[in-house]
Design a protein around this motif. Sequence first.
Motif, PDB file in Angstrom:
ATOM      1  N   PRO A  71      42.624  21.739  14.163  1.00  0.00           N
ATOM      2  CA  PRO A  71      41.426  21.771  13.325  1.00  0.00           C
ATOM      3  C   PRO A  71      41.562  20.888  12.085  1.00  0.00           C
ATOM      4  O   PRO A  71      40.602  20.312  11.618  1.00  0.00           O
ATOM      5  CB  PRO A  71      41.306  23.242  12.916  1.00  0.00           C
ATOM      6  CG  PRO A  71      42.159  23.999  13.844  1.00  0.00           C
ATOM      7  CD  PRO A  71      43.212  23.053  14.347  1.00  0.00           C
TER       8      PRO A  71
ATOM      9  N   LEU B  28      38.240  19.688  14.059  1.00  0.00           N
ATOM     10  CA  LEU B  28      36.979  20.250  13.582  1.00  0.00           C
ATOM     11  C   LEU B  28      36.098  19.135  13.046  1.00  0.00           C
ATOM     12  O   LEU B  28      36.606  18.164  12.471  1.00  0.00           O
ATOM     13  CB  LEU B  28      37.231  21.222  12.425  1.00  0.00           C
ATOM     14  CG  LEU B  28      37.577  22.662  12.729  1.00  0.00           C
ATOM     15  CD1 LEU B  28      37.920  23.399  11.432  1.00  0.00           C
ATOM     16  CD2 LEU B  28      36.462  23.378  13.454  1.00  0.00           C
TER      17      LEU B  28
ATOM     18  N   GLN C  53      32.584  18.646   7.249  1.00  0.00           N
ATOM     19  CA  GLN C  53      31.373  19.238   6.690  1.00  0.00           C
ATOM     20  C   GLN C  53      31.151  18.628   5.322  1.00  0.00           C
ATOM     21  O   GLN C  53      32.088  18.385   4.586  1.00  0.00           O
ATOM     22  CB  GLN C  53      31.518  20.756   6.617  1.00  0.00           C
ATOM     23  CG  GLN C  53      31.711  21.351   7.998  1.00  0.00           C
ATOM     24  CD  GLN C  53      32.207  22.789   7.939  1.00  0.00           C
ATOM     25  OE1 GLN C  53      32.509  23.316   6.891  1.00  0.00           O
ATOM     26  NE2 GLN C  53      32.301  23.413   9.099  1.00  0.00           N
TER      27      GLN C  53
ATOM     28  N   LEU D  85      35.699  27.913   4.642  1.00  0.00           N
ATOM     29  CA  LEU D  85      36.369  27.398   5.830  1.00  0.00           C
ATOM     30  C   LEU D  85      36.111  25.915   6.044  1.00  0.00           C
ATOM     31  O   LEU D  85      36.583  25.335   7.007  1.00  0.00           O
ATOM     32  CB  LEU D  85      35.919  28.182   7.073  1.00  0.00           C
ATOM     33  CG  LEU D  85      36.276  29.659   7.053  1.00  0.00           C
ATOM     34  CD1 LEU D  85      35.674  30.357   8.259  1.00  0.00           C
ATOM     35  CD2 LEU D  85      37.774  29.859   7.027  1.00  0.00           C
TER      36      LEU D  85
ATOM     37  N   THR E  27      35.344  15.700  17.991  1.00  0.00           N
ATOM     38  CA  THR E  27      35.261  16.922  17.204  1.00  0.00           C
ATOM     39  C   THR E  27      34.785  18.058  18.095  1.00  0.00           C
ATOM     40  O   THR E  27      34.133  17.833  19.117  1.00  0.00           O
ATOM     41  CB  THR E  27      34.289  16.769  16.017  1.00  0.00           C
ATOM     42  OG1 THR E  27      32.969  16.536  16.502  1.00  0.00           O
ATOM     43  CG2 THR E  27      34.726  15.647  15.099  1.00  0.00           C
TER      44      THR E  27
ATOM     45  N   THR F 208      33.280  22.019  17.263  1.00  0.00           N
ATOM     46  CA  THR F 208      32.966  23.112  16.355  1.00  0.00           C
ATOM     47  C   THR F 208      33.707  24.373  16.792  1.00  0.00           C
ATOM     48  O   THR F 208      33.733  24.701  17.975  1.00  0.00           O
ATOM     49  CB  THR F 208      31.445  23.358  16.330  1.00  0.00           C
ATOM     50  OG1 THR F 208      30.807  22.162  15.891  1.00  0.00           O
ATOM     51  CG2 THR F 208      31.083  24.500  15.390  1.00  0.00           C
ATOM     52  N   GLY F 209      34.318  25.054  15.848  1.00  0.00           N
ATOM     53  CA  GLY F 209      34.984  26.325  16.111  1.00  0.00           C
ATOM     54  C   GLY F 209      36.382  26.230  16.688  1.00  0.00           C
ATOM     55  O   GLY F 209      36.999  27.246  16.980  1.00  0.00           O
ATOM     56  N   ILE F 210      36.920  25.028  16.834  1.00  0.00           N
ATOM     57  CA  ILE F 210      38.266  24.895  17.416  1.00  0.00           C
ATOM     58  C   ILE F 210      39.300  25.489  16.460  1.00  0.00           C
ATOM     59  O   ILE F 210      39.240  25.289  15.252  1.00  0.00           O
ATOM     60  CB  ILE F 210      38.599  23.422  17.771  1.00  0.00           C
ATOM     61  CG1 ILE F 210      39.853  23.322  18.631  1.00  0.00           C
ATOM     62  CG2 ILE F 210      38.743  22.555  16.544  1.00  0.00           C
ATOM     63  CD1 ILE F 210      39.676  23.783  20.031  1.00  0.00           C
ATOM     64  N   HIS F 211      40.208  26.257  16.991  1.00  0.00           N
ATOM     65  CA  HIS F 211      41.284  26.854  16.191  1.00  0.00           C
ATOM     66  C   HIS F 211      42.656  26.573  16.820  1.00  0.00           C
ATOM     67  O   HIS F 211      43.681  26.738  16.174  1.00  0.00           O
ATOM     68  CB  HIS F 211      41.065  28.367  16.055  1.00  0.00           C
ATOM     69  CG  HIS F 211      42.017  29.017  15.112  1.00  0.00           C
ATOM     70  ND1 HIS F 211      41.983  28.804  13.743  1.00  0.00           N
ATOM     71  CD2 HIS F 211      43.041  29.867  15.317  1.00  0.00           C
ATOM     72  CE1 HIS F 211      42.943  29.494  13.163  1.00  0.00           C
ATOM     73  NE2 HIS F 211      43.609  30.148  14.093  1.00  0.00           N
TER      74      HIS F 211
END
Length: 188
Positions: free
Chosen positions: A32, A81, A84, A90, A116, A118-121
């Motif tokens: 991320p 990620l 933003q 976050l 990218t 979204t929400g990858i951890h």
Amino acid sequence: KIRDVLLATLSDLASGRNNRNKTQPDIVIVSPWIRDVPLPVVASSPFASEIPFHFLPPTNHLSDILSSLRKAEAWIRVITLPGQRFRTDLGKSINELSNEATLLSKLKSPGCQVETLTGIHAKIIATRNGSIIGSANLTYRGLYMSRELGFLLAGHPTNISNIGLENFLPDLLSGTQDWFPPKQLSSH
């Protein structure tokens, strides 16, 4: 060990020991948070002596090692990620976005997909010579300051499909989008 896994792949590609699976990347990096960090050197890498001089990375920084892999025609896929615009608890700050944009812009080239999700951890470095799966982001804090845990899957030259990652990577990474440098980094 991150550096050794990457240098082992560089050694194989640069020396022609490249029993490559052309349908999958040679290296998949999922994190991320990713920065151009110096990679830890625990001991002298046994692979460095096998790498032809013109392929040797000038430093132990992630970008230099990945650039050397690109010279050896490695197919690299990086997933992170999305940036933003404003900092949230976050989100990524303007400074973090700038550092990341510099690294990802340097990497994005033919043969290196930068995407990218979204929400990858997940945190994974999967190569033809082994994989590292753990909790550390590819940042200075993740590699040097935090208490993180990970494990190395290694043993003999392989490819990503031989170590079982092909069973979960497609589902985990579905929905990725191409990464593009931010047009403007400002706090407004």
